[in-house]
Write an enzyme that holds these catalytic residues in place. Structure first.
Site, PDB file in Angstrom:
ATOM      1  N   GLY A 246      -9.572  -5.918 -45.115  1.00 24.97           N
ATOM      2  CA  GLY A 246      -8.385  -6.447 -45.785  1.00 24.97           C
ATOM      3  C   GLY A 246      -7.209  -5.497 -45.605  1.00 24.97           C
ATOM      4  N   SER A 247      -6.302  -5.543 -46.556  1.00 25.08           N
ATOM      5  CA  SER A 247      -5.074  -4.757 -46.431  1.00 25.08           C
ATOM      6  C   SER A 247      -5.314  -3.268 -46.702  1.00 25.08           C
ATOM      7  CB  SER A 247      -4.049  -5.289 -47.432  1.00 25.08           C
ATOM      8  OG  SER A 247      -4.594  -5.220 -48.733  1.00 25.08           O
ATOM      9  N   GLY A 251      -7.857  -1.152 -49.310  1.00 25.89           N
ATOM     10  CA  GLY A 251      -8.668   0.000 -48.905  1.00 25.89           C
ATOM     11  C   GLY A 251      -8.397   1.218 -49.773  1.00 25.89           C
ATOM     12  N   GLU A 268     -12.094  -1.698 -42.779  1.00 28.19           N
ATOM     13  CA  GLU A 268     -11.390  -2.358 -41.668  1.00 28.19           C
ATOM     14  C   GLU A 268     -10.085  -2.883 -42.250  1.00 28.19           C
ATOM     15  OE1 GLU A 268     -12.149  -2.438 -38.610  1.00 28.19           O
ATOM     16  OE2 GLU A 268     -14.305  -2.202 -38.448  1.00 28.19           O
ATOM     17  N   CYS A 302      -5.464  -9.291 -37.739  1.00 27.33           N
ATOM     18  CA  CYS A 302      -5.272  -7.844 -37.916  1.00 27.33           C
ATOM     19  C   CYS A 302      -4.775  -7.224 -36.627  1.00 27.33           C
ATOM     20  CB  CYS A 302      -6.561  -7.181 -38.351  1.00 27.33           C
ATOM     21  SG  CYS A 302      -7.968  -7.739 -37.394  1.00 27.33           S
TER      22      CYS A 302
HETATM   23  P1  NAD Z   1      -6.352  -8.482 -49.124  1.00 26.32           P
HETATM   24  O1  NAD Z   1      -6.407  -7.013 -49.016  1.00 26.32           O
HETATM   25  O2  NAD Z   1      -5.381  -9.106 -50.039  1.00 26.32           O
HETATM   26  O3  NAD Z   1      -7.801  -9.041 -49.572  1.00 26.32           O
HETATM   27  C1  NAD Z   1      -8.960  -8.821 -48.794  1.00 26.32           C
HETATM   28  C2  NAD Z   1     -10.193  -8.934 -49.667  1.00 26.32           C
HETATM   29  O4  NAD Z   1     -10.231  -7.815 -50.546  1.00 26.32           O
HETATM   30  C3  NAD Z   1     -10.247 -10.172 -50.553  1.00 26.32           C
HETATM   31  O5  NAD Z   1     -11.567 -10.661 -50.558  1.00 26.32           O
HETATM   32  C4  NAD Z   1      -9.850  -9.635 -51.927  1.00 26.32           C
HETATM   33  O6  NAD Z   1     -10.366 -10.379 -53.001  1.00 26.32           O
HETATM   34  C5  NAD Z   1     -10.478  -8.245 -51.876  1.00 26.32           C
HETATM   35  N1  NAD Z   1      -9.872  -7.241 -52.747  1.00 26.32           N
HETATM   36  C6  NAD Z   1      -8.564  -6.963 -52.904  1.00 26.32           C
HETATM   37  N2  NAD Z   1      -8.389  -5.925 -53.744  1.00 26.32           N
HETATM   38  C7  NAD Z   1      -9.629  -5.532 -54.121  1.00 26.32           C
HETATM   39  C8  NAD Z   1     -10.115  -4.506 -54.985  1.00 26.32           C
HETATM   40  N3  NAD Z   1      -9.293  -3.668 -55.624  1.00 26.32           N
HETATM   41  N4  NAD Z   1     -11.448  -4.369 -55.130  1.00 26.32           N
HETATM   42  C9  NAD Z   1     -12.297  -5.192 -54.486  1.00 26.32           C
HETATM   43  N5  NAD Z   1     -11.900  -6.210 -53.673  1.00 26.32           N
HETATM   44  C10 NAD Z   1     -10.575  -6.360 -53.492  1.00 26.32           C
HETATM   45  O7  NAD Z   1      -6.151  -9.044 -47.622  1.00 26.32           O
HETATM   46  P2  NAD Z   1      -5.881 -10.529 -47.101  1.00 26.32           P
HETATM   47  O8  NAD Z   1      -4.495 -10.947 -47.438  1.00 26.32           O
HETATM   48  O9  NAD Z   1      -7.008 -11.440 -47.472  1.00 26.32           O
HETATM   49  O10 NAD Z   1      -6.006 -10.312 -45.519  1.00 26.32           O
HETATM   50  C11 NAD Z   1      -4.995  -9.775 -44.720  1.00 26.32           C
HETATM   51  C12 NAD Z   1      -5.174  -8.282 -44.499  1.00 26.32           C
HETATM   52  O11 NAD Z   1      -6.465  -7.993 -43.966  1.00 26.32           O
HETATM   53  C13 NAD Z   1      -4.196  -7.730 -43.473  1.00 26.32           C
HETATM   54  O12 NAD Z   1      -3.748  -6.482 -43.896  1.00 26.32           O
HETATM   55  C14 NAD Z   1      -5.038  -7.614 -42.209  1.00 26.32           C
HETATM   56  O13 NAD Z   1      -4.538  -6.691 -41.264  1.00 26.32           O
HETATM   57  C15 NAD Z   1      -6.346  -7.188 -42.798  1.00 26.32           C
HETATM   58  N6  NAD Z   1      -7.453  -7.453 -41.888  1.00 26.32           N
HETATM   59  C16 NAD Z   1      -8.025  -6.395 -41.228  1.00 26.32           C
HETATM   60  C17 NAD Z   1      -9.052  -6.620 -40.320  1.00 26.32           C
HETATM   61  C18 NAD Z   1      -9.670  -5.480 -39.561  1.00 26.32           C
HETATM   62  O14 NAD Z   1     -10.735  -5.681 -38.992  1.00 26.32           O
HETATM   63  N7  NAD Z   1      -9.087  -4.290 -39.503  1.00 26.32           N
HETATM   64  C19 NAD Z   1      -9.537  -7.925 -40.108  1.00 26.32           C
HETATM   65  C20 NAD Z   1      -8.942  -8.978 -40.819  1.00 26.32           C
HETATM   66  C21 NAD Z   1      -7.902  -8.733 -41.703  1.00 26.32           C
END
Ligand code: NAD
Length: 512
Positions: A246-247, A251, A268, A302
């Site tokens: 995720g973002s 992380g 990731e 991503c």
């Molecule tokens: P996001 O960070 O908003 O959410 C991702 C996931 O994390 C969701 O399931 C969310 O519920 C969970 N989450 C968020 N905060 C959390 C916390 N504090 N504790 C536990 N879980 C939590 O991201 P998004 O909007 O769904 O996706 C887009 C982002 O993901 C972009 O930044 C993109 O670059 C990244 N991404 C990275 C990769 C990679 O492999 N590097 C792949 C796909 C997406």
């Protein structure tokens, strides 16, 4: 631009996909009477798809407990036999590729081709993991003591918690899960709250495979919920590894929590990917590579191209062709033939894009094309945008963070060292590319790009599962998918076996 589908068309597509994957469509209304619920929505129409029953912290804890029990049985199944589970999952995914792709299209707004590509990635990693199930090998090395054998062995780790993002709603889960299952682990999945239905489709096929091969119950549960449920899983000491996609913001929250309890974490996170176009590049090839990488999936990958670094001698010509190519992109519902750019996931993404464009202009940038919202008169709750190209005087602060929308910033360079400095001058380090016909330039780029992925003469997006996937710096340092990523899901032990009948101590130490 093309016409948008009716709500009924979207519902038919979704329910067709769900039923074929074995998901009872009553999930779409189950939330109305549940203790916790989550709305489901399609970015294509902006309309609700239903209300899903969600997990509470208590039910999440029970599922993690059941997974821990299932792990105790699964770890004793020989790895090549565990491979039969991922083999069967891969077969079911092959049979239901289009069905699962339909759900992804409705929920994440991907074109059918990109959605099917995502399912193909799942099939590919299942094949890879099946082979891996016979290759969980350790090393043996000579012992310094006579009559001793020294070796490293790999063992199942425990419960793996997977957190996934909306834009790859199922593929990233499968990268983790296929390898973790052959490694002997149980996998608890907290999918994105924006893509739960695709997750239920993928998991239903896995549950079917698990039942067929006689895997223990509770081995692969799904936790439905938002950040709070993800957070509950992250804090749970029974979860040995948290693999979170995720973002960067996410992380930063997840990493320290897992570190505090000495759990393992695989991150990731966001990318901010750059490509260099050198004077010797094949311009037509570079152009196609750049347009797919920057505008495909409406910039919601991503790995999309966000920063284009073009040599000053070809910049005007290249940018002119780029803008012309952007104007031919068909924007609209991914359900319609010929559409290449679908919707943004939600209003928040649209607002982030507008704010970034405004900031870019305030930092001296010029929007050459795109940025405008379209189709909003037809669908005020959906967010379609024209992908934007912005010429910047230099790399400014707006280019240093990821905006999850189709904006491509263009800057120029005069020599390769300068281009590399611009390229590496951001906090993220996921994917990178150079377009060149010169071997020396290509080799220099491959050794100096600070990203986990560095390509020559292809764009930044579209990875294959055979190579390890992941990035450096704020992208988190994790590696998933191919080569030796399987080691992340296992526990390593070093074993010394003494068959000498004596007790010599290492380093010649004398005692007793
Ligand atoms: P996001 O960070 O908003 O959410 C991702 C996931 O994390 C969701 O399931 C969310 O519920 C969970 N989450 C968020 N905060 C959390 C916390 N504090 N504790 C536990 N879980 C939590 O991201 P998004 O909007 O769904 O996706 C887009 C982002 O993901 C972009 O930044 C993109 O670059 C990244 N991404 C990275 C990769 C990679 O492999 N590097 C792949 C796909 C997406």
């Amino acid at each position: 631009m093309t016409a948008l589908p009716t709500d009924q068309t979207i519902t038919d597509l979704l329910t067709g996909g769900l039923k074929a994957c074995g998901v009872d469509t009553s999930v779409l209304t189950a939330g109305s009477s549940a203790a916790a619920s989550l709305p489901a929505r399609s970015p294509i129409t902006g309309q609700s798809l239903g209300t899903l029953a969600a997990d509470t912290k208590e039910s999440a804890s029970e599922k993690i407990g059941a997974a821990a029990e299932a792990f105790a049985a699964w770890r004793d199944v020989p790895a090549p036999v565990r491979g039969q589970l991922v083999q069967r999952w891969g077969q079911l995914l092959g049979e239901h590729k289009e069905d699962l792709a339909k759900i992804i299209t409705v929920e994440a707004g991907k074109t059918p081709s990109e959605a099917a590509g995502e399912v193909q990635e799942m099939i590919d990693i299942c094949e890879f993991a099946l082979g891996q199930s016979r290759q969980l090998w350790g090393k043996t090395m000579p012992s310094e003591r006579p009559g001793h054998r020294l070796m490293e062995t790999w063992h199942p780790l425990g419960v793996v918690g997977v957190i996934s993002a909306f834009n790859f709603p199922v593929a990233v889960y499968s990268w983790n899960t296929a390898l973790a299952l052959v490694a002997g682990d149980a996998v608890v999945w907290k999918p994105s709250e924006n893509a739960v239905l695709a997750a239920l489709g993928a998991q239903s096929l896995l549950a079917c495979a698990a039942a067929e091969v006689g895997a223990p119950e509770g081995l692969v549960p799904v936790l439905v919920g938002g950040r709070d449920i993800g957070d509950a899983m992250v804090r749970d000491e029974r979860v040995a590894l948290v693999s979170a996609t995720g973002s960067v913001r996410m992380g930063r929250e997840v990493g320290p929590v897992v570190a505090e309890r000495f759990g393992r974490v695989l991150l990731e996170l966001g990318g901010n990917n750059g490509a260099i176009v050198a004077p010797s590049a094949d311009i037509d090839l570079a152009l196609r590579g750049v347009v797919f990488a920057a505008a495909g999936t409406a910039g919601q990958r991503c790995t999309p191209l966000r920063r284009l670094i073009v040599h000053e001698s070809i910049a005007d010509d290249f940018v002119g062709k780029l803008v012309a190519a952007y104007k031919t992109l068909s924007i609209g519902s991914p359900t319609e033939d010929g559409v290449l750019v679908g919707p943004l996931i939600n209003e928040g993404s649209y607002e982030a894009m507008q704010a970034a464009l405004k900031q870019a202009e305030s930092e001296g940038g010029t929007v050459l094309t795109g940025g405008a919202r379209v189709l909003d008169d037809e669908r005020p709750d959906a967010h379609y945008v024209e992908p934007a190209v912005v010429r910047m005087p230099t790399q400014t602060s707006v280019m240093e963070s990821e905006t999850f929308a189709p904006i491509l910033y263009v800057v120029t360079y005069s020599d390769l060292d300068e281009a590399l400095e611009i390229h590496n001058g951001v906090p993220q380090g996921l994917s990178s590319a150079i377009f060149t016909s010169e071997l020396a330039e290509s080799e220099k780029f491959l050794s100096r790009s600070d990203c986990g992925i560095a390509n020559v003469n292809i764009g930044t997006s579209g990875a294959e599962i055979g190579g390890a996937f992941g990035g450096e710096k704020e992208t988190g340092g994790g590696r998933e998918s191919g080569t030796d990523s399987w080691k992340a899901y296992m526990r390593q032990a070093t074993n010394t076996v003494n068959y000498s009948g004596e007790l010599p101590l290492a380093q010649g130490v004398e005692f007793l």
